[in-house]
Design a protein around this motif. Structure first.
Motif, short mmCIF file in Angstrom:
data_model
loop_
_atom_site.label_atom_id
_atom_site.label_comp_id
_atom_site.label_asym_id
_atom_site.label_seq_id
_atom_site.Cartn_x
_atom_site.Cartn_y
_atom_site.Cartn_z
N ARG A 1 -71.86 -7.71 -15.79
CA ARG A 1 -71.80 -8.76 -16.80
C ARG A 1 -70.50 -9.55 -16.61
O ARG A 1 -69.40 -8.99 -16.71
CB ARG A 1 -71.80 -8.11 -18.19
N CYS A 2 -70.64 -10.80 -16.28
CA CYS A 2 -69.47 -11.65 -16.08
C CYS A 2 -68.68 -11.76 -17.38
O CYS A 2 -69.26 -11.90 -18.47
CB CYS A 2 -69.94 -13.03 -15.61
N ARG A 3 -67.35 -11.73 -17.23
CA ARG A 3 -66.52 -11.79 -18.44
C ARG A 3 -66.41 -13.22 -18.99
O ARG A 3 -65.83 -13.43 -20.06
CB ARG A 3 -65.11 -11.24 -18.13
N HIS A 4 -66.98 -14.19 -18.30
CA HIS A 4 -66.98 -15.55 -18.82
C HIS A 4 -68.06 -15.69 -19.88
O HIS A 4 -67.82 -15.46 -21.06
CB HIS A 4 -67.18 -16.56 -17.66
N ARG A 5 -69.29 -15.97 -19.49
CA ARG A 5 -70.34 -16.12 -20.48
C ARG A 5 -71.47 -15.11 -20.31
O ARG A 5 -72.57 -15.29 -20.79
CB ARG A 5 -70.91 -17.53 -20.46
N GLY A 6 -71.16 -14.04 -19.55
CA GLY A 6 -72.04 -12.89 -19.60
C GLY A 6 -73.14 -12.79 -18.55
O GLY A 6 -73.94 -11.85 -18.61
N ALA A 7 -73.20 -13.68 -17.58
CA ALA A 7 -74.27 -13.57 -16.57
C ALA A 7 -74.07 -12.33 -15.69
O ALA A 7 -72.94 -11.90 -15.45
CB ALA A 7 -74.29 -14.82 -15.70
N ALA A 8 -75.17 -11.78 -15.19
CA ALA A 8 -75.07 -10.69 -14.21
C ALA A 8 -74.46 -11.27 -12.94
O ALA A 8 -74.96 -12.27 -12.41
CB ALA A 8 -76.44 -10.09 -13.94
N ARG B 1 -69.29 -12.93 -6.73
CA ARG B 1 -69.10 -14.26 -7.33
C ARG B 1 -70.22 -14.53 -8.31
O ARG B 1 -71.41 -14.48 -7.95
CB ARG B 1 -69.05 -15.34 -6.25
N CYS B 2 -69.86 -14.82 -9.55
CA CYS B 2 -70.88 -15.09 -10.55
C CYS B 2 -71.60 -16.38 -10.19
O CYS B 2 -70.97 -17.41 -9.89
CB CYS B 2 -70.22 -15.22 -11.93
N PRO B 3 -72.94 -16.35 -10.22
CA PRO B 3 -73.69 -17.54 -9.79
C PRO B 3 -73.63 -18.68 -10.80
O PRO B 3 -74.03 -19.80 -10.48
CB PRO B 3 -75.13 -17.01 -9.68
N TYR B 4 -73.13 -18.42 -12.01
CA TYR B 4 -73.21 -19.43 -13.08
C TYR B 4 -72.09 -20.47 -12.94
O TYR B 4 -72.33 -21.66 -12.74
CB TYR B 4 -73.15 -18.71 -14.43
N HIS B 5 -70.81 -20.00 -12.99
CA HIS B 5 -69.68 -20.95 -12.89
C HIS B 5 -68.66 -20.51 -11.84
O HIS B 5 -67.57 -21.07 -11.78
CB HIS B 5 -68.97 -21.09 -14.24
N GLY B 6 -69.02 -19.47 -11.07
CA GLY B 6 -68.20 -19.15 -9.91
C GLY B 6 -67.01 -18.24 -10.12
O GLY B 6 -66.16 -18.13 -9.22
N TRP B 7 -66.87 -17.59 -11.26
CA TRP B 7 -65.78 -16.63 -11.38
C TRP B 7 -65.98 -15.54 -10.32
O TRP B 7 -67.13 -15.11 -10.07
CB TRP B 7 -65.75 -15.98 -12.77
N THR B 8 -64.87 -15.05 -9.76
CA THR B 8 -64.96 -14.13 -8.62
C THR B 8 -64.18 -12.86 -8.90
O THR B 8 -63.03 -12.90 -9.35
CB THR B 8 -64.41 -14.82 -7.35
FE1 FES Z 1 -70.02 -16.09 -15.03
FE2 FES Z 1 -69.67 -18.41 -16.23
S1 FES Z 1 -70.99 -16.78 -16.80
S2 FES Z 1 -68.77 -17.70 -14.40
#
Ligand code: FES
Length: 426
Positions: free
Chosen positions: A78-85, A98-105
């Motif tokens: 779970r990404c710490r940004h907005r929660g995407a896997a 790398r999160c596919p949503y906004h690219g946090w790594t």
């Molecule tokens: Fe993962 Fe935004 S939800 S980078």
């Protein structure tokens, strides 16, 4: 409304709701799967730094990762940004997620190491506090990786208790003392409750009649199907404590080189060059005790509460999906350091009885689904677990009954009741 669990589990019977209620299923996730030690993965699935696999505990997906220093970390996917896997692959090797949503790594240790367009974050934005959330407790036993989402509680060794010795026995079929889940997975699901997948020596001659008939035809007069499970069987069922249980099938004919058997190393060692080479390697590793080591490994038939089973050469993992829906992942365990043909025979044996398209597992799946259908017709809503009820505990706390006794079923309901009613992990 919370169920009165103590009223649902009696010494000789269990209420149908324990298997059919969605409310109870949700509570099981919280009180069993999200608190106690649960099997997650095997070390052989992530052998090298950067290796990862995605697994599940209940409805929570996890990343099991081998960091650069060789340590194992388990993270919530779970990404710490907005929660995407952040990871969608079952297996892989990577330095970063790398999160596919906004690219946090994130790196393989779960640290947040990069965010796109960093100048738009203010002073208070601290990457060091935004790594992937870790499952608080991770430990291993004989290469099997367990996790607990409770930050405190008994250590894994205490939870496993007597079961730990059987995990160790299982891997000693390899002269290196290690196994690998490298031969693939047989994944299936059935429309029934997860607790149906237990140690049950009572069902074999009925649920598996077809496969036993086939084996009998293959083996001819030498095949003794009556020794497997009956009132007079020398085999036993064990309550090992903490919900762990075992079938002791050592009453069967003993293993020996050249013994008439099917082709599995779990049932007999082939009398050929590879069989003799295997025995040489085992004797080198274990000395005069090699035959006993092989026998003990072959006879591991154990359920590690709540979700792991080791059966001969098979590793089976149980995942609840709903009160009446369960996923089962099965793996043939490959022995490290043995001739290839020994492992090939283990795969053949797995394909024969344990895989999703085998002769055994579909029989179980069918009766589990019939079980769920039957329990919904709950005019008298009790399951009877009275077989062998008078068996007394032994001095070491184990309870040992005839192989057809419902000792394992009662052992698991005892652990279930304790977990569901205990305010803390104990
Ligand atoms: Fe993962 Fe935004 S939800 S980078």
């Amino acid at each position: 409304m919370m169920a009165d669990y103590a009223a649902l589990v009696q010494p000789d019977r269990v209420h149908s709701a324990v298997f059919t209620s969605e409310d109870i299923y949700k509570d099981e996730l919280e009180k069993i799967f999200y608190r106690y030690w649960v099997y997650v993965a095997h070390e052989s699935e992530i052998p090298r730094p950067g290796d990862y696999c995605t697994k599940w505990i209940g409805e929570k997906q996890l990343i099991v990762s081998r960091a650069a220093d060789g340590s194992i970390g388990i993270f919530f996917n779970r990404c710490r940004h907005r929660g995407a896997a952040v990871c969608m692959d079952e297996y892989g090797n990577a330095n970063f997620f790398r999160c596919p949503y906004h690219g946090w790594t994130y790196n393989s240790a779960g640290d947040l190491v990069g965010v796109p367009y960093p100048s738009r974050y203010g002073e208070g934005f601290d990457k060091s506090t935004l790594g992937l959330a870790r499952v608080p407790r991770v430990d291993t036993s004989a290469g099997f990786i367990f996790a607990s989402m409770a930050p405190d509680g008994p250590p894994l060794a205490e939870h496993l208790g007597k079961a730990a010795g059987f995990l160790a026995d299982f891997v000693k079929a390899s002269p290196l003392g290690t196994v690998s889940l490298s031969a693939g997975t047989s994944k299936s699901a059935f429309w029934g409750n997860w607790k149906f997948v237990g140690m049950d020596g009572y069902h074999t001659n009925f649920t598996h009649k077809t496969v036993l008939d086939l084996r009998q035809r293959k083996a001819g007069a030498s095949y003794n199907r009556g020794a497997g499970n009956s009132d007079k069987s020398a085999n036993e069922s064990w309550d090992l404590g903490n919900g762990h249980c075992r079938l002791d099938l050592t009453g069967r004919d003993k293993v020996a080189i050249g013994a008439a058997s099917n082709t599995s190393i779990a049932a007999g060692i082939p009398d050929n060059a590879d069989g003799h080479e295997y025995m040489r390697l085992m004797s080198e590793a274990y000395g005069d005790g090699a035959h006993e080591v092989i026998r003990r490994s072959r006879d591991v038939h154990i359920h590690v509460w709540p979700n792991l089973q080791l059966i001969g050469s098979q590793v089976r993992v149980i995942r609840p999906l709903a009160a009446g829906h369960t996923e089962v992942m099965s793996y043939p365990a490959m022995l490290d350091g043995v001739p290839d043909s020994i492992n090939t025979e283990r795969i053949r044996s797995f394909e024969w009885f344990s895989g999703v398209a085998s002769f055994g597992t579909p029989d179980d799946t069918e009766v589990f689904e019939r079980n769920q259908i039957g329990l919904r017709a709950d005019y008298i809503p009790w399951l009877v677990l009275a077989r062998g009820l008078t068996v007394a505990p032994q001095e070491d706390g184990s309870t040992v009954g005839n192989v057809t006794d419902e000792v394992p079923q009662r052992a698991q309901m005892k652990a279930w009741l304790r977990s569901m009613t205990s305010p803390e992990v104990s």
